[in-house]
Design a protein around this motif. Sequence first.
Motif, PDB file in Angstrom:
ATOM      1  N   GLN A   3      -0.390   2.170  -3.494  1.00  0.00           N
ATOM      2  CA  GLN A   3       0.324   2.112  -2.229  1.00  0.00           C
ATOM      3  C   GLN A   3       0.062   0.773  -1.551  1.00  0.00           C
ATOM      4  O   GLN A   3      -1.072   0.298  -1.511  1.00  0.00           O
ATOM      5  N   ILE A   4       1.122   0.175  -1.035  1.00  0.00           N
ATOM      6  CA  ILE A   4       1.039  -1.079  -0.288  1.00  0.00           C
ATOM      7  C   ILE A   4       0.952  -0.700   1.188  1.00  0.00           C
ATOM      8  O   ILE A   4       1.812   0.009   1.708  1.00  0.00           O
ATOM      9  N   HIS A   5      -0.104  -1.170   1.855  1.00  0.00           N
ATOM     10  CA  HIS A   5      -0.285  -0.878   3.279  1.00  0.00           C
ATOM     11  C   HIS A   5       0.183  -2.064   4.111  1.00  0.00           C
ATOM     12  O   HIS A   5      -0.256  -3.190   3.890  1.00  0.00           O
ATOM     13  N   VAL A   6       1.060  -1.778   5.057  1.00  0.00           N
ATOM     14  CA  VAL A   6       1.507  -2.799   5.997  1.00  0.00           C
ATOM     15  C   VAL A   6       1.391  -2.253   7.416  1.00  0.00           C
ATOM     16  O   VAL A   6       1.440  -1.038   7.629  1.00  0.00           O
ATOM     17  N   GLU A  42      -4.988  -7.158   4.774  1.00  0.00           N
ATOM     18  CA  GLU A  42      -5.897  -7.876   3.877  1.00  0.00           C
ATOM     19  C   GLU A  42      -7.053  -6.946   3.534  1.00  0.00           C
ATOM     20  O   GLU A  42      -7.360  -6.022   4.300  1.00  0.00           O
ATOM     21  N   PRO A  43      -7.726  -7.188   2.412  1.00  0.00           N
ATOM     22  CA  PRO A  43      -8.874  -6.328   2.054  1.00  0.00           C
ATOM     23  C   PRO A  43      -9.893  -6.251   3.190  1.00  0.00           C
ATOM     24  O   PRO A  43     -10.274  -7.270   3.766  1.00  0.00           O
ATOM     25  N   GLY A  44     -10.271  -5.031   3.547  1.00  0.00           N
ATOM     26  CA  GLY A  44     -11.270  -4.817   4.591  1.00  0.00           C
ATOM     27  C   GLY A  44     -10.729  -4.773   6.005  1.00  0.00           C
ATOM     28  O   GLY A  44     -11.467  -4.450   6.934  1.00  0.00           O
ATOM     29  N   GLU A  48      -4.801  -2.097  12.702  1.00  0.00           N
ATOM     30  CA  GLU A  48      -4.634  -2.745  14.011  1.00  0.00           C
ATOM     31  C   GLU A  48      -5.009  -4.223  13.953  1.00  0.00           C
ATOM     32  O   GLU A  48      -4.286  -5.074  14.489  1.00  0.00           O
ATOM     33  N   VAL A  49      -6.114  -4.547  13.302  1.00  0.00           N
ATOM     34  CA  VAL A  49      -6.529  -5.952  13.167  1.00  0.00           C
ATOM     35  C   VAL A  49      -5.478  -6.737  12.376  1.00  0.00           C
ATOM     36  O   VAL A  49      -5.113  -7.862  12.740  1.00  0.00           O
TER      37      VAL A  49
END
Length: 140
Positions: A3-6, A42-44, A48-49
Amino acid sequence: MTQIHVAIAILYQDGKFLCQLRDDVPNIRYPGHWALFGGHLEPGETAEVALLRELVEEISWAPATVSFFCHDVEGDVLRHVFHSQLSADVKDLVLHEGWDMQLLTTEDIRAGKCYSEKSGDVRPFGSAHQRILLSFIDAI
């Protein structure tokens, strides 16, 4: 399937919604379509960030706070959707990514298309972005 998280932002001002006309290039989702601002985590990063980082990268502005609205799943994409008042004047935003940006009306969103002066024609909404905005409009 991975899954791609955006993370994407519903930014509103005076009953209108800030939308981006995506670049018209073939290797992105919804090329040449109206969409919401945001991008990949991005990883980590928390959603929200990532959203606040993406807004600064894309329009040189981010709200002090955002509120979570919903998750939207479309195939392999999980969108983390946030919302916030757009306190900046659109003319003060700097578009770094995309072809155009403008405040669109509820009527534009319901119609599923809007004219862009930069492209010189009427461009469609990305279906997921239209669905998310209509859901938000119905909820407020």
